[in-house]
Design a protein around this motif. Structure first.
Motif, PDB file in Angstrom:
ATOM      1  N   GLY A 175       0.823  -1.737   0.034  1.00 59.24           N
ATOM      2  CA  GLY A 175      -0.079   0.155  -0.062  1.00 59.24           C
ATOM      3  C   GLY A 175       0.913   1.018   0.115  1.00 59.24           C
ATOM      4  O   GLY A 175       0.102   2.435   0.049  1.00 59.24           O
ATOM      5  N   GLU A 176       1.660   0.830  -0.129  1.00 56.65           N
ATOM      6  CA  GLU A 176       2.934   2.774  -0.116  1.00 56.65           C
ATOM      7  C   GLU A 176       2.934   2.702  -1.055  1.00 56.65           C
ATOM      8  O   GLU A 176       2.572   1.966  -2.609  1.00 56.65           O
ATOM      9  N   VAL A 177       3.037   4.560  -1.552  1.00 53.31           N
ATOM     10  CA  VAL A 177       3.055   4.983  -2.574  1.00 53.31           C
ATOM     11  C   VAL A 177       3.414   6.059  -2.986  1.00 53.31           C
ATOM     12  O   VAL A 177       4.622   6.636  -1.515  1.00 53.31           O
ATOM     13  N   LEU A 178       4.016   6.792  -4.508  1.00 52.80           N
ATOM     14  CA  LEU A 178       5.160   8.056  -4.455  1.00 52.80           C
ATOM     15  C   LEU A 178       4.181   9.118  -4.163  1.00 52.80           C
ATOM     16  O   LEU A 178       3.235   9.279  -5.453  1.00 52.80           O
TER      17      LEU A 178
ATOM     18  N   ALA B  71       0.233  13.376   9.125  1.00 51.09           N
ATOM     19  CA  ALA B  71      -0.601  13.678   8.579  1.00 51.09           C
ATOM     20  C   ALA B  71      -1.038  14.714   7.298  1.00 51.09           C
ATOM     21  O   ALA B  71      -0.269  15.303   7.987  1.00 51.09           O
ATOM     22  N   ILE B  72      -1.692  14.359   6.840  1.00 52.43           N
ATOM     23  CA  ILE B  72      -1.701  15.080   5.159  1.00 52.43           C
ATOM     24  C   ILE B  72      -3.659  14.504   5.190  1.00 52.43           C
ATOM     25  O   ILE B  72      -4.809  13.956   5.349  1.00 52.43           O
ATOM     26  N   PHE B  73      -3.609  15.875   4.177  1.00 57.10           N
ATOM     27  CA  PHE B  73      -5.216  15.615   3.720  1.00 57.10           C
ATOM     28  C   PHE B  73      -5.110  15.473   2.111  1.00 57.10           C
ATOM     29  O   PHE B  73      -3.723  16.056   1.438  1.00 57.10           O
ATOM     30  N   LEU B  74      -5.930  14.306   1.887  1.00 57.59           N
ATOM     31  CA  LEU B  74      -5.864  14.120   0.585  1.00 57.59           C
ATOM     32  C   LEU B  74      -7.574  14.212  -0.658  1.00 57.59           C
ATOM     33  O   LEU B  74      -8.630  14.749   1.074  1.00 57.59           O
ATOM     34  N   GLU B  75      -7.269  14.718  -1.546  1.00 57.99           N
ATOM     35  CA  GLU B  75      -8.804  15.644  -1.719  1.00 57.99           C
ATOM     36  C   GLU B  75      -9.371  14.052  -2.326  1.00 57.99           C
ATOM     37  O   GLU B  75      -9.055  13.954  -3.294  1.00 57.99           O
TER      38      GLU B  75
ATOM     39  N   ILE C 109       5.267   7.295   0.657  1.00 66.78           N
ATOM     40  CA  ILE C 109       4.778   7.597   2.137  1.00 66.78           C
ATOM     41  C   ILE C 109       3.702   5.858   2.936  1.00 66.78           C
ATOM     42  O   ILE C 109       3.287   5.777   1.269  1.00 66.78           O
ATOM     43  N   LYS C 110       3.783   5.443   3.386  1.00 66.57           N
ATOM     44  CA  LYS C 110       2.501   4.210   4.041  1.00 66.57           C
ATOM     45  C   LYS C 110       1.870   5.254   5.056  1.00 66.57           C
ATOM     46  O   LYS C 110       2.087   5.143   6.142  1.00 66.57           O
ATOM     47  N   PHE C 111       0.464   5.306   4.158  1.00 64.43           N
ATOM     48  CA  PHE C 111      -0.772   5.363   5.434  1.00 64.43           C
ATOM     49  C   PHE C 111      -1.360   4.657   5.836  1.00 64.43           C
ATOM     50  O   PHE C 111      -1.106   3.358   5.544  1.00 64.43           O
ATOM     51  N   GLU C 112      -1.898   4.900   7.566  1.00 61.03           N
ATOM     52  CA  GLU C 112      -2.550   4.565   7.723  1.00 61.03           C
ATOM     53  C   GLU C 112      -3.553   3.750   7.139  1.00 61.03           C
ATOM     54  O   GLU C 112      -4.055   4.671   6.545  1.00 61.03           O
TER      55      GLU C 112
ATOM     56  N   LEU D 161     -11.522  17.118   1.210  1.00 57.74           N
ATOM     57  CA  LEU D 161     -10.633  17.471   1.762  1.00 57.74           C
ATOM     58  C   LEU D 161     -10.546  16.473   2.984  1.00 57.74           C
ATOM     59  O   LEU D 161     -11.078  16.490   4.203  1.00 57.74           O
ATOM     60  N   VAL D 162      -9.780  14.776   2.865  1.00 51.54           N
ATOM     61  CA  VAL D 162      -9.941  13.855   4.336  1.00 51.54           C
ATOM     62  C   VAL D 162      -8.453  13.447   4.514  1.00 51.54           C
ATOM     63  O   VAL D 162      -7.717  13.227   4.391  1.00 51.54           O
ATOM     64  N   PRO D 163      -8.396  13.768   5.755  1.00 54.54           N
ATOM     65  CA  PRO D 163      -7.408  13.328   6.802  1.00 54.54           C
ATOM     66  C   PRO D 163      -7.001  12.086   6.791  1.00 54.54           C
ATOM     67  O   PRO D 163      -7.826  11.224   7.070  1.00 54.54           O
ATOM     68  N   PHE D 164      -5.629  11.915   6.135  1.00 55.43           N
ATOM     69  CA  PHE D 164      -5.282  10.602   6.860  1.00 55.43           C
ATOM     70  C   PHE D 164      -3.191  10.212   7.421  1.00 55.43           C
ATOM     71  O   PHE D 164      -3.326  11.826   8.089  1.00 55.43           O
ATOM     72  N   PHE D 165      -3.581   9.530   7.913  1.00 54.62           N
ATOM     73  CA  PHE D 165      -2.368   9.646   9.046  1.00 54.62           C
ATOM     74  C   PHE D 165      -1.573   8.595   8.473  1.00 54.62           C
ATOM     75  O   PHE D 165      -1.445   7.895   7.837  1.00 54.62           O
TER      76      PHE D 165
END
Length: 176
Positions: A20-23, A39-43, A66-69, A48-52
């Motif tokens: 599930g890792e992304v660049l 954390a960061i917000f994804l559109e 990035i590896k998101f929870e 805008l949704v927070p992702f940890f």
């Protein structure tokens, strides 16, 4: 969190691993500043949704791995491909001197050393090879290249940018 309270940091461009890792392609001159975010917000669907973030590290200098929870599979990663990433404006590092963020100078007045007051910056056009100040002068749009050689001074207190443009550039827009 509203989009106007945030700045665009970059876009998820590809999967990195089957876990599930992304660049992310970062839109910054200082990628190292964003290596240890929590954390960061994804559109997603115009929200805008927070992702940890579980972990992140720079990959080949301009990409952030990035590896998101809760993004644990390739299918999870597929669901966030090509998505924009945003952070709150207060996380932007402060710029000094004649460096500025595009959003920061909207509403500033442009003054030319030879011409005088040109008008108010209404936007920045960065879709061309060289970014342009979009300036409103009593209903007439004037475009001035954002060239370091033209920018003499950025005065944040007075909300003014002083430029020294080639003779005749501004007049081109004002002649009938």
């Amino acid at each position: 969190m509203k989009k106007e309270d945030c700045f665009y940091l970059g876009k998820i461009v590809k999967k990195y691993s089957f876990k599930g890792e992304v660049l992310v392609k970062l839109d910054t001159d200082q990628p190292e500043l964003y290596e240890n975010l929590d954390a960061i917000f994804l559109e997603l669907r115009n929200n805008l949704v927070p992702f940890f973030i579980e972990s992140s590290q720079l990959h080949k200098s301009e990409l952030l791995r990035i590896k998101f929870e809760d993004v644990d599979t390739e299918a999870d990663a597929d669901s966030i491909m090509k998505i924009g990433l945003y952070l709150p404006l207060d996380l932007l590092p402060k710029l000094e001197g004649n460096k500025f963020y595009f959003h920061e100078v909207i509403g500033f007045i442009i003054e030319d050393k030879n011409f005088g007051e040109v008008g108010k910056i209404t936007g920045i056009n960065d879709s061309t090879a060289q970014a342009l100040f979009e300036i409103d002068r009593n209903g007439i749009e004037i475009l001035i290249p954002m060239n370091d050689e033209f920018i003499v001074e950025v005065d944040r207190d007075q909300k003014t940018i002083i430029v020294d443009t080639p003779e005749g550039l501004i007049d081109l827009y004002l002649e009938d």
